[in-house]
Design a protein around this motif. Sequence first.
Motif, PDB file in Angstrom:
ATOM      1  N   GLN A  20      -2.597   5.931  -5.024  1.00 23.52           N
ATOM      2  CA  GLN A  20      -3.820   6.273  -5.759  1.00 23.52           C
ATOM      3  C   GLN A  20      -3.836   7.728  -6.207  1.00 23.52           C
ATOM      4  O   GLN A  20      -4.657   8.109  -7.043  1.00 23.52           O
ATOM      5  CB  GLN A  20      -5.052   5.986  -4.891  1.00 23.52           C
ATOM      6  CG  GLN A  20      -5.421   7.065  -3.894  1.00 23.52           C
ATOM      7  CD  GLN A  20      -4.445   7.179  -2.728  1.00 23.52           C
ATOM      8  OE1 GLN A  20      -3.608   6.302  -2.507  1.00 23.52           O
ATOM      9  NE2 GLN A  20      -4.560   8.275  -1.968  1.00 23.52           N
ATOM     10  N   VAL A  47      -0.194   5.310   0.284  1.00 18.93           N
ATOM     11  CA  VAL A  47      -1.347   6.175   0.489  1.00 18.93           C
ATOM     12  C   VAL A  47      -0.872   7.619   0.604  1.00 18.93           C
ATOM     13  O   VAL A  47      -0.232   7.995   1.592  1.00 18.93           O
ATOM     14  CB  VAL A  47      -2.130   5.764   1.740  1.00 18.93           C
ATOM     15  CG1 VAL A  47      -3.334   6.680   1.919  1.00 18.93           C
ATOM     16  CG2 VAL A  47      -2.571   4.307   1.647  1.00 18.93           C
ATOM     17  N   GLN A  57       0.833  -1.199   0.000  1.00 17.20           N
ATOM     18  CA  GLN A  57       0.000   0.000   0.000  1.00 17.20           C
ATOM     19  C   GLN A  57       0.863   1.242   0.000  1.00 17.20           C
ATOM     20  O   GLN A  57       1.863   1.303   0.711  1.00 17.20           O
ATOM     21  CB  GLN A  57      -0.936   0.021   1.213  1.00 17.20           C
ATOM     22  CG  GLN A  57      -2.075  -0.966   1.142  1.00 17.20           C
ATOM     23  CD  GLN A  57      -3.120  -0.722   2.218  1.00 17.20           C
ATOM     24  OE1 GLN A  57      -2.780  -0.524   3.368  1.00 17.20           O
ATOM     25  NE2 GLN A  57      -4.378  -0.730   1.836  1.00 17.20           N
ATOM     26  N   TRP A 116       2.555   1.911  -6.915  1.00 18.64           N
ATOM     27  CA  TRP A 116       2.002   3.263  -7.020  1.00 18.64           C
ATOM     28  C   TRP A 116       0.894   3.499  -6.009  1.00 18.64           C
ATOM     29  O   TRP A 116       0.156   2.556  -5.651  1.00 18.64           O
ATOM     30  CB  TRP A 116       1.426   3.477  -8.422  1.00 18.64           C
ATOM     31  CG  TRP A 116       2.468   3.560  -9.475  1.00 18.64           C
ATOM     32  CD1 TRP A 116       3.075   2.522 -10.118  1.00 18.64           C
ATOM     33  CD2 TRP A 116       3.064   4.756  -9.992  1.00 18.64           C
ATOM     34  NE1 TRP A 116       4.016   2.993 -11.012  1.00 18.64           N
ATOM     35  CE2 TRP A 116       4.019   4.361 -10.952  1.00 18.64           C
ATOM     36  CE3 TRP A 116       2.881   6.112  -9.740  1.00 18.64           C
ATOM     37  CZ2 TRP A 116       4.784   5.291 -11.662  1.00 18.64           C
ATOM     38  CZ3 TRP A 116       3.639   7.025 -10.454  1.00 18.64           C
ATOM     39  CH2 TRP A 116       4.581   6.611 -11.401  1.00 18.64           C
ATOM     40  N   TYR A 143       1.314  11.573  -7.521  1.00 13.59           N
ATOM     41  CA  TYR A 143       1.437  10.158  -7.172  1.00 13.59           C
ATOM     42  C   TYR A 143       2.814   9.887  -6.569  1.00 13.59           C
ATOM     43  O   TYR A 143       3.824  10.389  -7.081  1.00 13.59           O
ATOM     44  CB  TYR A 143       1.309   9.281  -8.413  1.00 13.59           C
ATOM     45  CG  TYR A 143       0.006   9.400  -9.150  1.00 13.59           C
ATOM     46  CD1 TYR A 143      -0.149  10.324 -10.176  1.00 13.59           C
ATOM     47  CD2 TYR A 143      -1.068   8.573  -8.835  1.00 13.59           C
ATOM     48  CE1 TYR A 143      -1.344  10.427 -10.874  1.00 13.59           C
ATOM     49  CE2 TYR A 143      -2.264   8.659  -9.524  1.00 13.59           C
ATOM     50  CZ  TYR A 143      -2.392   9.592 -10.548  1.00 13.59           C
ATOM     51  OH  TYR A 143      -3.577   9.677 -11.233  1.00 13.59           O
TER      52      TYR A 143
END
Length: 127
Positions: A119, A5, A3, A117, A95
């Motif tokens: 979001q 974020v 993840q 990557w 990003y």
Amino acid sequence: QVQLVESGGGLVQAGGSLRLSCATSGFTFSSYNMGWFRQAPGKEREFVTTISWGGIRTTTADSVKGRFTMSRDNAKNTVYLQMNSLKPEDTAVYYCAARRGRVWDERNSRWNEYDYWGQGTQVTVSS
């Protein structure tokens, strides 16, 4: 599960500042180069800046050099993008990305060299 974020985006007036964060998990953060890229509507994804796995080296695009600074905290598995003197042309989705391997070369500026990557977070700079 990997993840990334991003957070910290928003609306700011020209000349203002924002600090983006990218919290990561699910991979060995200290073994990855990290990068920030951006994409404006109707435009290709653009390299912004990258930092080496240990935080010693950075490379920054000419368009933001002297205004944007990337840093990382390997204890927190997080990277940051300090953006100062923002301009309307900085408006984009930003990003963060992770590139596997302790290798520092020009490929760090190529978006297709990155493995993971986030979001994205929207940054809008009003004139």
